[in-house]
Scaffold this active site. Structure first.
Site, PDB file in Angstrom:
ATOM      1  N   LYS A 111      -3.464  -8.245   1.899  1.00  0.00           N
ATOM      2  CA  LYS A 111      -4.090  -7.396   2.930  1.00  0.00           C
ATOM      3  C   LYS A 111      -2.992  -6.640   3.647  1.00  0.00           C
ATOM      4  CE  LYS A 111      -8.338  -6.916   4.600  1.00  0.00           C
ATOM      5  NZ  LYS A 111      -9.520  -7.172   3.775  1.00  0.00           N
TER       6      LYS A 111
HETATM    7  N1  GLU Z   1     -11.501  -4.321   1.757  1.00  0.00           N
HETATM    8  C1  GLU Z   1     -12.440  -4.950   0.896  1.00  0.00           C
HETATM    9  C2  GLU Z   1     -12.502  -6.436   1.179  1.00  0.00           C
HETATM   10  O1  GLU Z   1     -12.144  -6.900   2.240  1.00  0.00           O
HETATM   11  C3  GLU Z   1     -12.165  -4.626  -0.566  1.00  0.00           C
HETATM   12  C4  GLU Z   1     -10.827  -5.098  -1.076  1.00  0.00           C
HETATM   13  C5  GLU Z   1     -10.498  -4.583  -2.463  1.00  0.00           C
HETATM   14  O2  GLU Z   1     -11.332  -3.993  -3.103  1.00  0.00           O
HETATM   15  O3  GLU Z   1      -9.354  -4.805  -2.867  1.00  0.00           O
HETATM   16  O4  GLU Z   1     -12.987  -7.191   0.384  1.00  0.00           O
END
Ligand code: GLU
Length: 424
Positions: A111
């Protein structure tokens, strides 16, 4: 020597750690694995200087955390929000590890984000912000290393800026470096709606298990961003009566059901993409709080910590499906459980986004494109299977779905760490 267990003053990180420890203890995970998985593999902080339109320079803080690459390259969004810091990214990266593991896709968890308020920035400022951030985290990104995606307050546009910057730096096009790209530029038809479609699919699957006909069900959806809007649309298309929706402009209620297509129209025609004035055209009234309405199902799709010690006692919904990441605090969770409400946890309910990202990445690697039908059909099938798997596991163990999902997710990662060893 047993390593002391981590605690954090950051609510989100502490919640993630305590849930991990609780599940790990319940499944009898050995202390070595507990120590390894309670720490992030890599945490990068970068400063992001941006020349503002008035000629001044602001230096923002940017982050990228890779919690685990045990199952594959780390995967997870990039968010722009004033609350972003290293601890928040660590918590959300850990959540991504469990999300990808549970989903059965070949990724670890990551993240990132920038501490900023994008609502006060011009498009040009956001472009400079995204490009500099992308350049500075580029050393740890790669299609086989770490693959970002959109998250809170970011979209395909930010992905294009970052992809373009990294591609230019590497003098080679890098389409599979990140996902959630626009359909016109290496994106996938269906990805934009994927998270909301997945959240709604969990809700509909739960209705099926409970023997409820969607057209006799009422629901409230908190948040009308990418997740909330498509959750509401998919539910409404399936016949569910959405009695309340909301965004930062307030909450909108109609006992006859909200016209979601009209809400999209209002949002699209608003320069800030908000529901301003929806009560006038949407035939509904403005209310204090969409969490407290009389509706059987509640879909919190806004942000973390909304259902807490203060708000949880007022909630009337029996079934709560977490569309956002971490919308319920641990004390909120306890209150809901005591009141007999059932919670479908975030990293199961909103995994449609990252499953859709996996589809996009796989297509980019092959240089082919699926049809939207193919994409949606595969997504819905995986979401239904995963939901049923967690439901059955929770039933068989007589535990809550969050605990069941965490245990199943940890198990897959732990098995691979055991096989690969600590030299990851
Ligand atoms: N931001 C989204 C999540 O928290 C998608 C993450 C992604 O597709 O890598 O799951």
């Amino acid at each position: 020597m047993v390593q002391e267990r981590r605690k954090s003053s950051n609510v989100l990180l502490d919640t993630a750690l305590q849930e991990f420890y609780g599940a790990a203890d319940e499944m009898g995970l050995n202390e070595k694995l507990i120590s390894i998985l309670s720490h992030s593999e890599r945490r990068l902080e970068v400063s992001v200087p941006v020349e503002m339109d008035d000629g001044s320079v602001n230096v923002f803080s940017g982050y990228r955390v890779q919690h685990s690459t045990a199952l594959g390259p780390s995967k997870g969004g990039i968010r722009y929000d004033p609350e972003v810091d290293m601890d928040e990214c660590e918590a959300l990266a850990m959540l991504m590890t469990w999300k990808c593991s549970l989903a059965g896709i070949p990724y670890g968890g990551g993240k990132g984000g920038i501490s900023c308020d994008p609502s006060t920035m011009s498009k040009k400022e956001k472009e400079r912000l995204s490009r500099t951030y992308g350049a500075r985290i580029s050393p740890i990104l790669g299609k086989w290393k770490d693959i970002p995606a959109p998250d809170m307050n970011t979209s395909g546009q930010e992905m294009v800026w970052i992809m373009d910057t990294v591609s230019k730096m590497r003098e080679e096009l890098e389409p599979s470096l990140l996902t959630g790209k626009p359909v016109s530029y290496w994106g996938s038809k269906g990805r934009n709606e994927a998270t909301g479609r997945g959240v709604a699919t969990c809700g509909l699957e739960l209705m099926k298990i409970l023997g409820k006909n969607p057209s006799s069900v009422t629901a409230s959806v908190q948040g009308f961003g990418n997740v909330g809007s498509y959750t509401a649309k998919t539910l409404s298309d399936a016949g569910v009566k959405i009695v309340a929706i909301s965004d930062v402009t307030g909450a909108y209620y109609s006992e006859h059901g909200i016209d979601i297509n009209k809400a999209f129209e209002v949002q699209r025609s608003n320069p800030k993409k908000l529901l301003t004035g929806f009560e006038k055209v949407g035939n509904c009234e403005k209310i204090e709080n969409e969490l407290f309405v009389e509706a059987e199902f509640l879909f919190p799709c806004a942000r973390d910590g909304m259902i807490n010690r203060r708000t949880a006692p007022e909630i009337k919904a029996r079934y709560i499906i977490e569309g956002a990441n971490g919308p319920i605090t641990p004390d909120g969770d306890e209150i809901l459980a005591k009141n007999g409400a059932l919670v479908v946890p975030d990293f199961l309910a909103n995994s449609g986004g990252v499953i859709g990202s996996y589809f996009e990445w796989a297509q980019n690697l092959q240089g082919i494109f699926w049809t939207e039908e193919e994409y949606n059909e595969k997504l819905v099938r995986i979401m239904k299977d995963n939901f049923r798997r967690v439901w059955d596991y929770a039933e068989s163990k007589k535990i809550r779905m969050r605990r069941a999902a965490t245990m199943a997710a940890i198990q897959r990662v732990a098995d691979v760490v055991e096989m690969r060893g600590t030299f990851l």
